[in-house]
Design an enzyme around this catalytic site. Sequence first.
Site, PDB file in Angstrom:
ATOM      1  N   SER A  37      -4.004   8.495   2.388  1.00 47.41           N
ATOM      2  CA  SER A  37      -3.233   8.803   3.599  1.00 47.41           C
ATOM      3  C   SER A  37      -2.571  10.162   3.422  1.00 47.41           C
ATOM      4  O   SER A  37      -1.732  10.340   2.523  1.00 47.41           O
ATOM      5  CB  SER A  37      -2.165   7.744   3.829  1.00 47.41           C
ATOM      6  OG  SER A  37      -1.208   8.262   4.741  1.00 47.41           O
ATOM      7  N   HIS A  62      -7.474   9.356   5.630  1.00 47.06           N
ATOM      8  CA  HIS A  62      -6.666   8.496   6.523  1.00 47.06           C
ATOM      9  C   HIS A  62      -5.585   9.363   7.165  1.00 47.06           C
ATOM     10  O   HIS A  62      -4.786  10.003   6.477  1.00 47.06           O
ATOM     11  CB  HIS A  62      -6.056   7.342   5.736  1.00 47.06           C
ATOM     12  CG  HIS A  62      -5.325   6.356   6.594  1.00 47.06           C
ATOM     13  ND1 HIS A  62      -5.965   5.408   7.364  1.00 47.06           N
ATOM     14  CD2 HIS A  62      -4.002   6.181   6.834  1.00 47.06           C
ATOM     15  CE1 HIS A  62      -5.081   4.677   8.015  1.00 47.06           C
ATOM     16  NE2 HIS A  62      -3.867   5.139   7.734  1.00 47.06           N
ATOM     17  N   ASP A  64      -2.526   9.525   9.716  1.00 47.22           N
ATOM     18  CA  ASP A  64      -1.482   8.717  10.361  1.00 47.22           C
ATOM     19  C   ASP A  64      -0.805   9.483  11.487  1.00 47.22           C
ATOM     20  O   ASP A  64      -0.164  10.506  11.257  1.00 47.22           O
ATOM     21  CB  ASP A  64      -0.431   8.304   9.323  1.00 47.22           C
ATOM     22  CG  ASP A  64      -0.935   7.201   8.413  1.00 47.22           C
ATOM     23  OD1 ASP A  64      -1.431   6.183   8.928  1.00 47.22           O
ATOM     24  OD2 ASP A  64      -0.842   7.371   7.184  1.00 47.22           O
ATOM     25  N   MET A  66       2.034   9.346  14.276  1.00 48.54           N
ATOM     26  CA  MET A  66       3.276   8.644  14.652  1.00 48.54           C
ATOM     27  C   MET A  66       4.004   9.442  15.727  1.00 48.54           C
ATOM     28  O   MET A  66       4.038  10.677  15.664  1.00 48.54           O
ATOM     29  CB  MET A  66       4.175   8.484  13.427  1.00 48.54           C
ATOM     30  CG  MET A  66       3.489   7.772  12.265  1.00 48.54           C
ATOM     31  SD  MET A  66       4.615   7.557  10.887  1.00 48.54           S
ATOM     32  CE  MET A  66       3.518   6.860   9.657  1.00 48.54           C
ATOM     33  N   HIS A  96      -5.381   6.724  12.483  1.00 45.41           N
ATOM     34  CA  HIS A  96      -4.568   5.517  12.684  1.00 45.41           C
ATOM     35  C   HIS A  96      -3.469   5.876  13.675  1.00 45.41           C
ATOM     36  O   HIS A  96      -2.496   6.549  13.326  1.00 45.41           O
ATOM     37  CB  HIS A  96      -3.998   5.090  11.312  1.00 45.41           C
ATOM     38  CG  HIS A  96      -3.028   3.951  11.380  1.00 45.41           C
ATOM     39  ND1 HIS A  96      -2.249   3.570  10.307  1.00 45.41           N
ATOM     40  CD2 HIS A  96      -2.716   3.089  12.392  1.00 45.41           C
ATOM     41  CE1 HIS A  96      -1.486   2.541  10.658  1.00 45.41           C
ATOM     42  NE2 HIS A  96      -1.742   2.243  11.910  1.00 45.41           N
ATOM     43  N   MET A  98      -0.353   5.281  15.695  1.00 46.09           N
ATOM     44  CA  MET A  98       0.875   4.490  15.844  1.00 46.09           C
ATOM     45  C   MET A  98       1.645   5.132  16.990  1.00 46.09           C
ATOM     46  O   MET A  98       2.673   5.795  16.801  1.00 46.09           O
ATOM     47  CB  MET A  98       1.673   4.519  14.529  1.00 46.09           C
ATOM     48  CG  MET A  98       1.021   3.690  13.433  1.00 46.09           C
ATOM     49  SD  MET A  98       1.565   4.134  11.771  1.00 46.09           S
ATOM     50  CE  MET A  98       0.446   5.495  11.434  1.00 46.09           C
ATOM     51  N   MET A 167      -2.125  -4.134   8.248  1.00 47.03           N
ATOM     52  CA  MET A 167      -0.952  -3.423   7.727  1.00 47.03           C
ATOM     53  C   MET A 167      -0.257  -4.324   6.702  1.00 47.03           C
ATOM     54  O   MET A 167       0.122  -5.454   7.015  1.00 47.03           O
ATOM     55  CB  MET A 167       0.043  -3.103   8.844  1.00 47.03           C
ATOM     56  CG  MET A 167      -0.392  -2.071   9.858  1.00 47.03           C
ATOM     57  SD  MET A 167      -0.871  -0.480   9.163  1.00 47.03           S
ATOM     58  CE  MET A 167       0.652   0.049   8.368  1.00 47.03           C
ATOM     59  N   ASP A 205      -3.616  -1.211   4.537  1.00 43.14           N
ATOM     60  CA  ASP A 205      -2.790   0.003   4.611  1.00 43.14           C
ATOM     61  C   ASP A 205      -1.331  -0.337   4.317  1.00 43.14           C
ATOM     62  O   ASP A 205      -0.691  -1.052   5.095  1.00 43.14           O
ATOM     63  CB  ASP A 205      -2.930   0.600   6.029  1.00 43.14           C
ATOM     64  CG  ASP A 205      -2.206   1.931   6.187  1.00 43.14           C
ATOM     65  OD1 ASP A 205      -1.625   2.434   5.212  1.00 43.14           O
ATOM     66  OD2 ASP A 205      -2.244   2.463   7.316  1.00 43.14           O
TER      67      ASP A 205
HETATM   68  C1  DX5 Z   1       2.380   3.616   7.282  1.00 50.27           C
HETATM   69  C2  DX5 Z   1       1.064   4.353   7.263  1.00 50.27           C
HETATM   70  C3  DX5 Z   1       0.399   4.341   5.947  1.00 50.27           C
HETATM   71  C4  DX5 Z   1       1.169   5.003   4.843  1.00 50.27           C
HETATM   72  C5  DX5 Z   1       0.722   4.409   3.547  1.00 50.27           C
HETATM   73  O1  DX5 Z   1       2.806   3.473   8.604  1.00 50.27           O
HETATM   74  O2  DX5 Z   1       0.174   3.790   8.205  1.00 50.27           O
HETATM   75  O3  DX5 Z   1      -0.914   4.889   6.044  1.00 50.27           O
HETATM   76  O4  DX5 Z   1       0.995   6.380   4.803  1.00 50.27           O
HETATM   77  O5  DX5 Z   1       1.498   4.960   2.526  1.00 50.27           O
HETATM   78  P1  DX5 Z   1       1.661   4.251   1.134  1.00 50.27           P
HETATM   79  O6  DX5 Z   1       0.304   4.121   0.514  1.00 50.27           O
HETATM   80  O7  DX5 Z   1       2.558   5.174   0.378  1.00 50.27           O
HETATM   81  O8  DX5 Z   1       2.283   2.897   1.379  1.00 50.27           O
HETATM   82 ZN    ZN Z   2      -1.976   4.354   8.183  1.00 48.03          ZN
END
Ligand code: DX5
Ligand code: ZN
Length: 251
Positions: A37, A62, A64, A66, A96, A98, A167, A205
């Site tokens: 990620s 990956h 992310d 947000m 991903h 969010m 998750m 994840d």
């Molecule tokens: C959390 C993200 C993850 C996060 C994982 O909302 O979707 O992808 O970056 O990070 P680690 O591996 O540090 O838990």
């Molecule tokens: Zn993620």
Amino acid sequence: MLDAGREFGNDARFTIGVSQSIRVDMPTPNDFLIAPSILSADFARLGDEVNAVLSAGADVVHFDVMDNHYVPNLTIGPLVCDALRKHGVTAPIDVHLMVNPVDRLVGDFAAAGATYISFHPEASEHVHRTISLIRSAGAKPGLVFNPATSLDWLDYCLEEIDLVLIMSVNPGFGGQSFIPSSLAKLRAARQRIEASGRDIRLEIDGGVKIDNIGEIAAAGADMFVAGSAIFGSDDYRTTIAAMREQIAANV
Ligand code: DX5
Ligand code: ZN
């Protein structure tokens, strides 16, 4: 239109046509995929960081997204995905989302070179429609399950998706601890996938580390997101190799 196809194929390489033609390396279907990620990467050197994890043996990026609305954090959008492709990243990019609303961003990410686009069902007014939108934009749709979200959503859309993402933390931040009940959920999701007979990835994840990735693999995951465990380590190659060893020892 991105056309990597649902089957990855044996030569593991595809040419997809997004806005510009981009060559994307696709993994073979039965591999266990390590997906760092980039949330935990050094954003000031993002292109180099992505190249570094990929040359250290990672399979998938990956990504992310947000929005400070669906989750209490704000990260990166389609421009950054496009910039990574233009930087020469050919590995699959696993977006991903969010975000809420979801649909507005789907076309932009597909055009920016996303391989997978996954979203949280609670964030979409019309889940089936969003899945169809992702597919018709040329990306592979995925559905994401928060720790307290039931897999029942899959009753009516497992046939339509290419990825189930469990998750194992509440979404929004890297560096949280793995929630143990995610293992039972992985086993339940694996059963559903096997019963469907379809080639669907099962991704985990949150809180994935060298010391728990073995039991996560044993519970049925075949795609492993790891942010802080990889980008927080001194040597990406050693960390990824240690993860693969643990997976191999437990499946
Ligand atoms: C959390 C993200 C993850 C996060 C994982 O909302 O979707 O992808 O970056 O990070 P680690 O591996 O540090 O838990
Ligand atoms: Zn993620």
